[in-house]
Design an enzyme around this catalytic site. Structure first.
Site, PDB file in Angstrom:
ATOM      1  N   HIS A 114      57.521  16.285  75.742  1.00  0.00           N
ATOM      2  CA  HIS A 114      56.204  16.342  75.116  1.00  0.00           C
ATOM      3  C   HIS A 114      55.941  15.016  74.399  1.00  0.00           C
ATOM      4  CE1 HIS A 114      52.683  17.799  73.118  1.00  0.00           C
ATOM      5  NE2 HIS A 114      53.197  17.568  71.927  1.00  0.00           N
ATOM      6  N   ALA A 147      59.343  30.851  74.694  1.00  0.00           N
ATOM      7  CA  ALA A 147      58.083  31.532  75.003  1.00  0.00           C
ATOM      8  C   ALA A 147      56.892  30.966  74.222  1.00  0.00           C
ATOM      9  CB  ALA A 147      58.234  33.031  74.735  1.00  0.00           C
TER      10      ALA A 147
HETATM   11  C1  GRF Z   1      53.933  12.778  79.560  1.00  0.00           C
HETATM   12  O1  GRF Z   1      53.616  11.828  78.571  1.00  0.00           O
HETATM   13  C2  GRF Z   1      54.089  14.149  78.981  1.00  0.00           C
HETATM   14  O2  GRF Z   1      54.604  14.147  77.695  1.00  0.00           O
HETATM   15  C3  GRF Z   1      52.667  14.635  78.979  1.00  0.00           C
HETATM   16  O3  GRF Z   1      52.143  14.186  80.198  1.00  0.00           O
HETATM   17  C4  GRF Z   1      52.768  12.956  80.530  1.00  0.00           C
HETATM   18  C5  GRF Z   1      53.204  13.013  81.970  1.00  0.00           C
HETATM   19  O4  GRF Z   1      53.174  11.769  82.523  1.00  0.00           O
HETATM   20  N1  GRF Z   1      52.599  16.062  78.823  1.00  0.00           N
HETATM   21  P1  GRF Z   1      53.669  11.506  84.016  1.00  0.00           P
HETATM   22  O5  GRF Z   1      52.926  12.445  84.933  1.00  0.00           O
HETATM   23  O6  GRF Z   1      55.151  11.728  84.074  1.00  0.00           O
HETATM   24  O7  GRF Z   1      53.308  10.073  84.280  1.00  0.00           O
END
Ligand code: GRF
Length: 205
Positions: A114, A147
């Site tokens: 995240h 969850a």
């Molecule tokens: C990441 O920064 C993740 O934390 C967020 O979406 C991005 C995904 O990037 N939820 P990618 O598709 O791996 O370039």
């Protein structure tokens, strides 16, 4: 003594797949100890699926709207992932919350990255929310999915500065660079060294 078989990774994506790409580069080295056996997505036509196909990796797409109910989608996704017998399932920008069936099957080995320093700024606008709040550091969190929404036990966090002239775009990109390095480092450590979780504390021996 022969080396153990590489750990089997299934990676779930929804977008550009830069985290997936970083994992594909890392797994090219046998010493990394893992191989990406399949890539799943919740939508067609994304660059990440092209990366996977170019690397000769099987892909599958489970779109929520292709199923009558969310539970049906969850069952289908669970089945497709299970078919590849993963040691670790990695949500790398996968923008769907999985359901009970998936967590029953993989909750002990499903991790997510995240782009915020949890527990601050969960949800899909981490960098935007961090910028709006005025924090001075931001970053990324790698955690075991439970969850809740971005609430599971934390494996690792990486920090980047927030600069005065940052936009959502510049901050997002700075976080992603650190996030990819963290993902590669800790997926490798998890599969090579194992882990324990006690009272939310994840420890890699
Ligand atoms: C990441 O920064 C993740 O934390 C967020 O979406 C991005 C995904 O990037 N939820 P990618 O598709 O791996 O370039």
């Amino acid at each position: 003594m022969t080396d153990p078989a590489p750990a089997r990774l299934v990676v779930l994506i929804s977008g550009s797949g830069s985290n997936l790409q970083a994992l594909l580069e890392a797994t090219a080295n046998p010493a990394y100890g893992a191989t990406v056996v399949a890539v799943g997505a919740d939508r067609d036509g994304i660059a990440g699926l092209d990366h996977a196909a170019a690397a000769g990796i099987p892909t599958f797409v489970d779109s929520v709207k292709a199923y009558p109910t969310r539970d049906d989608w969850d069952a289908a996704l669970t089945g497709h992932v299970a078919a590849y017998h993963p040691d670790l399932v990695i949500s790398a920008g996968f923008l769907k919350l999985v359901g009970k069936q998936f967590l029953d099957a993989f909750g002990d080995r499903y991790i997510n990255t995240h782009n915020a320093l949890l527990p601050a700024f969960p949800g899909i606008h981490g960098p935007r929310d961090a910028l709006a709040y005025g924090v001075k550091v931001a970053g990324a969190t790698l955690f075991f999915v439970d969850a809740g929404v971005d609430t599971g036990p934390i494996i690792a966090q990486t920090v980047v500065p927030v600069l005065d002239d940052d936009t959502e775009g510049t901050l997002t990109e700075r976080i992603k660079v650190a996030e990819r390095a963290q993902l590669v480092e800790f997926v490798g450590r998890l599969v090579r060294e194992g882990w324990t979780i006690e009272d939310r504390k994840v420890r890699i021996p």
